[in-house]
Scaffold this active site. Structure first.
Site, PDB file in Angstrom:
ATOM      1  CB  ILE A  44       2.785 -13.919  -2.379  1.00 57.42           C
ATOM      2  CG1 ILE A  44       2.411 -15.448  -2.857  1.00 57.42           C
ATOM      3  CG2 ILE A  44       2.876 -12.802  -3.367  1.00 57.42           C
ATOM      4  CD1 ILE A  44       3.566 -15.886  -4.020  1.00 57.42           C
ATOM      5  CB  ALA A  50      -0.756  -1.130  -5.556  1.00 55.64           C
ATOM      6  CB  ALA A  75      -1.410  -5.494 -13.053  1.00 60.99           C
ATOM      7  CB  VAL A  76      -6.629  -7.663 -14.105  1.00 63.64           C
ATOM      8  CG1 VAL A  76      -6.357  -6.804 -15.571  1.00 63.64           C
ATOM      9  CG2 VAL A  76      -6.383  -9.253 -14.114  1.00 63.64           C
ATOM     10  CG  HIS A 126      10.511  24.594   8.795  1.00 65.69           C
ATOM     11  ND1 HIS A 126       9.533  24.613   7.791  1.00 65.69           N
ATOM     12  CD2 HIS A 126      11.485  25.488   8.786  1.00 65.69           C
ATOM     13  CE1 HIS A 126      10.247  25.273   6.916  1.00 65.69           C
ATOM     14  NE2 HIS A 126      11.397  26.192   7.544  1.00 65.69           N
TER      15      HIS A 126
END
Length: 463
Positions: free
Chosen positions: A40, A182, A267-268, A442
């Protein structure tokens, strides 16, 4: 009957990684897979969703091109082309796993695998033919699928799961996303960015509820600014799909409301794939939909192991891969270190991105720690400002007594690429002072980690 040292049932990020590591250690390996190699995650999860999200990122950049001194004529999202690109990426990655199998002399056994007594696996192919294989060791790595709620049975058309959300033939005008983990927030971001009117319903008090509370609040603010409607402490009690649209009944703190959309995305969370694996027949113990294993994936049945989503750990691809390697190395007689589940990074790829590891501030306090907390906002980061990505912050949590790095919580652009520094540092038991004294380049987004550590100890320079 073909004999193997190891048979793995499932070729997702747990299964195929375990198979390759076993081959490296000299084992003869077979992998049972009834669908596409890679499982998946590679075919219908992690990889293709990131391809879709990249398309949304590019479209978002084009919409704001003028902010960077670039004039662009109107950009128009092409849903079909986005989906095609996503599927092409997944297809290429699946072919990559095929190459790795060939390279490592791993035999693919196509079909559905089922345990049988005597360390055997019965494989039923697409035609219904059954073949038995024998192995000294068998690893179950069958993963999970979209979990269904009784009030929202997935029909694949109007009520969909993540799989259907990846390949919709056209962009819906309105979408209801149920669940804000997510999967939920990533699809909410994607569809909202390309022009869909998105509403999120979350049962718990805040979105991305497993994250630190400040991160949840920041994403809530960002999503609402982008036009996403959010209902927390709310529950979908019914979805009427009899008409041309979906009419969702939502119980909210202020009363019941109706929300009309073209599609509802469930989407649980996920449900584990444990059905028809022969667990009961051979006596493998499970608890609440999870296979019971020890620290190295061993079940109560000699020679049978389990890894990934079907076991107790977080349902994340990188966790499954790590579990697969640890399991195989233990089988091979090595002495692998058990996984520290409190040092597993979690990444969410909406925009702004979220990345976290270890204790949240609330959890650290509940665990009894006296803590030091340091935050550094990206509004004070030269690189973030130059990139036009000043939303978000880095938040670090340290033990006040010993300086132990307890947790880290990031929200902002590209923060999923930054969290590995924290994982490695925590693995090496690095203290806050050691981070402060480690020179960061930096200008970069990553120097915000050094600055946040300095903020925790009252030494921050750029705030």
């Amino acid at each position: 009957m073909a004999n193997f040292d190891l048979i793995v049932i499932g070729s997702g990020p747990g299964g195929y990684v375990a198979a390759i590591r076993a081959s490296q250690l000299g084992m003869k390996v077979g992998v049972v897979e009834k669908a596409e190699l890679g499982g998946i995650c590679l075919n219908w999860g992690c990889i293709p969703t990131k391809a879709l999200l990249k398309s949304a990122n590019v479209f978002e950049y084009l919409q704001h091109a003028a902010d960077y001194g670039i004039q662009v004529k109107e950009a128009v999202p092409d849903m079909a082309a986005m989906v095609k690109r996503s599927r092409d990426v997944a297809g290429a990655m699946s072919k990559g796993v095929q190459f790795l199998f060939k390279k490592n002399k791993i035999e693919q056994l196509s079909g559905h695998g089922k345990l049988k007594k005597g360390n055997k696996v019965e494989v039923t192919d697409a035609s219904g033919k059954k073949t038995d294989y024998e192995a000294k060791h068998i690893i179950l790595a069958t993963g999970g699928r979209s979990r269904e709620l009784p009030a929202m049975k997935i029909d694949g058309k109007k009520i969909i799961g993540y799989r259907e959300a990846m390949v919709l033939p056209q962009r819906p005008q309105r979408m209801l996303v149920v669940g804000s983990g997510a999967i939920g927030v990533e699809f909410a971001y994607f569809y909202n960015t390309i022009g869909t009117e998105v509403t999120i319903v979350e049962f718990l008090p805040r979105i991305v509820p497993v994250e630190d509370e400040e991160v949840s609040k920041a994403l809530d603010k960002s999503f609402k600014k982008a036009g996403i409607t959010i209902h927390v402490n709310s529950e979908v009690t019914k979805v009427d799909t009899s008409g041309p649209h979906c009419i969702s009944t939502v119980k909210t703190p202020t009363g019941e409301i109706k929300i009309e959309t073209d599609v509802v995305l469930s989407a649980v969370g996920i449900a584990t794939n444990l059905e028809n694996l022969g667990l009961e027949e051979v006596g493998v113990k499970t608890d609440k939909g999870k296979v019971i294993v020890d620290d190295f994936g061993k079940t109560n049945v000699p020679g049978v192991y389990a890894i990934g989503d079907i076991t107790r750990g977080p349902a994340l691809a990188h966790v499954a891969s790590a579990e697969g390697i640890v399991c195989v190395e233990k089988i091979a007689g090595q002495n692998p270190e058990p996984i520290n589940y409190n040092n597993i990074p979690g990444c969410t790829y909406c925009s702004p991105e979220i990345a976290s590891v270890g204790y949240t501030e609330e959890a650290a306090k509940k665990a009894g720690y006296q803590i030091k907390v340091g935050k550094f906002p990206f509004t004070a980061s030269g690189k973030a400002k130059a990139a036009g990505a000043a939303d978000g912050f880095v938040k670090l949590i340290f033990d006040a007594k010993y300086g132990e790095w307890l947790g880290a919580h990031f929200i902002g652009a590209n923060v999923t690429e930054m969290i590995a520094e924290v994982v490695v540092a925590r693995k090496l038991e690095t203290t806050g002072h050691e981070i402060i004294k480690s020179i960061h380049p930096h200008p970069t987004m990553s120097e915000a980690i050094m600055e946040a550590a300095a903020a925790a100890y009252g030494e921050v320079i750029h705030l």
